[in-house]
Every structure is written in structure tokens, then in C-alpha cells.
Design a protein around this motif. Sequence first.
Motif, PDB file in Angstrom:
ATOM      1  N   PRO A  13       0.796  -1.062   0.264  1.00 60.03           N
ATOM      2  CA  PRO A  13      -0.005  -0.093   0.062  1.00 60.03           C
ATOM      3  C   PRO A  13       0.771   1.116   0.095  1.00 60.03           C
ATOM      4  O   PRO A  13       1.796   1.367   0.891  1.00 60.03           O
ATOM      5  N   GLU A  14       0.561   2.186  -0.920  1.00 63.55           N
ATOM      6  CA  GLU A  14       1.487   3.336  -1.014  1.00 63.55           C
ATOM      7  C   GLU A  14       1.487   4.323   0.085  1.00 63.55           C
ATOM      8  O   GLU A  14       2.620   4.782   0.671  1.00 63.55           O
ATOM      9  N   ALA A  15       0.524   4.401   0.727  1.00 58.74           N
ATOM     10  CA  ALA A  15       0.253   5.257   2.341  1.00 58.74           C
ATOM     11  C   ALA A  15       1.008   4.612   3.218  1.00 58.74           C
ATOM     12  O   ALA A  15       1.845   5.436   3.880  1.00 58.74           O
ATOM     13  N   GLU A  16       0.971   3.269   3.349  1.00 58.86           N
ATOM     14  CA  GLU A  16       1.814   2.811   4.325  1.00 58.86           C
ATOM     15  C   GLU A  16       3.225   2.786   4.024  1.00 58.86           C
ATOM     16  O   GLU A  16       4.113   3.080   5.134  1.00 58.86           O
ATOM     17  N   LEU A  17       3.779   2.596   2.915  1.00 61.46           N
ATOM     18  CA  LEU A  17       4.825   2.756   2.523  1.00 61.46           C
ATOM     19  C   LEU A  17       5.524   4.477   2.763  1.00 61.46           C
ATOM     20  O   LEU A  17       6.666   4.504   3.192  1.00 61.46           O
ATOM     21  N   ALA A  18       4.706   5.257   2.350  1.00 62.94           N
ATOM     22  CA  ALA A  18       5.146   6.483   2.418  1.00 62.94           C
ATOM     23  C   ALA A  18       5.144   6.946   3.927  1.00 62.94           C
ATOM     24  O   ALA A  18       6.194   7.752   4.535  1.00 62.94           O
ATOM     25  N   ALA A  19       4.258   6.397   4.938  1.00 67.53           N
ATOM     26  CA  ALA A  19       4.583   6.550   6.412  1.00 67.53           C
ATOM     27  C   ALA A  19       5.753   5.801   6.880  1.00 67.53           C
ATOM     28  O   ALA A  19       6.256   6.643   7.640  1.00 67.53           O
ATOM     29  N   PHE A  20       6.044   4.924   6.224  1.00 71.06           N
ATOM     30  CA  PHE A  20       7.284   4.138   6.958  1.00 71.06           C
ATOM     31  C   PHE A  20       8.552   4.977   6.381  1.00 71.06           C
ATOM     32  O   PHE A  20       9.508   5.090   7.232  1.00 71.06           O
ATOM     33  N   ILE A  21       8.614   5.391   5.055  1.00 72.66           N
ATOM     34  CA  ILE A  21       9.725   6.258   4.750  1.00 72.66           C
ATOM     35  C   ILE A  21       9.842   7.503   5.637  1.00 72.66           C
ATOM     36  O   ILE A  21      10.570   7.964   5.798  1.00 72.66           O
ATOM     37  N   GLU A  22       8.534   8.265   5.961  1.00 77.47           N
ATOM     38  CA  GLU A  22       8.732   9.494   6.581  1.00 77.47           C
ATOM     39  C   GLU A  22       9.266   9.026   7.941  1.00 77.47           C
ATOM     40  O   GLU A  22       9.997  10.045   8.557  1.00 77.47           O
ATOM     41  N   SER A  23       8.733   7.976   8.621  1.00 74.60           N
ATOM     42  CA  SER A  23       9.170   7.722   9.834  1.00 74.60           C
ATOM     43  C   SER A  23      10.621   7.477  10.096  1.00 74.60           C
ATOM     44  O   SER A  23      11.495   7.521  11.222  1.00 74.60           O
ATOM     45  N   ARG A  24      11.160   7.190   8.644  1.00 67.51           N
ATOM     46  CA  ARG A  24      12.768   6.735   8.854  1.00 67.51           C
ATOM     47  C   ARG A  24      13.507   7.734   8.550  1.00 67.51           C
ATOM     48  O   ARG A  24      14.860   7.901   8.431  1.00 67.51           O
ATOM     49  N   ARG A  25      12.793   8.915   7.979  1.00 70.27           N
ATOM     50  CA  ARG A  25      13.645  10.240   7.532  1.00 70.27           C
ATOM     51  C   ARG A  25      14.496  10.962   8.811  1.00 70.27           C
ATOM     52  O   ARG A  25      13.851  11.148   9.923  1.00 70.27           O
ATOM     53  N   VAL A  26      15.857  11.236   8.417  1.00 76.48           N
ATOM     54  CA  VAL A  26      16.383  11.890   9.487  1.00 76.48           C
ATOM     55  C   VAL A  26      16.313  13.196   9.598  1.00 76.48           C
ATOM     56  O   VAL A  26      16.143  14.115   8.552  1.00 76.48           O
TER      57      VAL A  26
END
Length: 66
Positions: A51-64
Motif C-alpha cells: 500500500p502506497e500510503a503505508e510505504l510513505a508513512a514508513f519512509i517518513e518515519s525513517r527520515r533523518v
Amino acid sequence: MTASNSSRLLPANEMKTRVGGVSDMTIWRWLRKPDLGFPRPININGRNYWPEAELAAFIESRRVRS
């Protein structure tokens, strides 16, 4: 993000590109680390989609943060 974008499913190749061009083995490892929070795929006819939204949330959570 519109409703149509948030419900879009990404195939494995596109998902791997979005998370930095990682390998299949890296995805396999991430899926086996529940504390990492990597989204689980949805299997459709033997193929995995994220799911694109879940992947985007994961990426945002890992952003430095700087």
C-alpha cells in the motif's frame, strides 16, 4: 495525498525503488524485524504489492531530522 493515491498498491520493483533501491534480501530481512515497522505486503495472485500510503508513512518515519 488524494484518496486514489493513498489506496494505490505498488509492485515490488517500484516499492524497492522508493525505499532506496534495496535488494530482495534487504526486504526479506526488514519483513522479519517487526520492531522496524516495515509495511507488510498484500499478496494478489502470487505477487506482492505494498500500500502506497503505508510505504510513505514508513519512509517518513525513517527520515533523518536535522
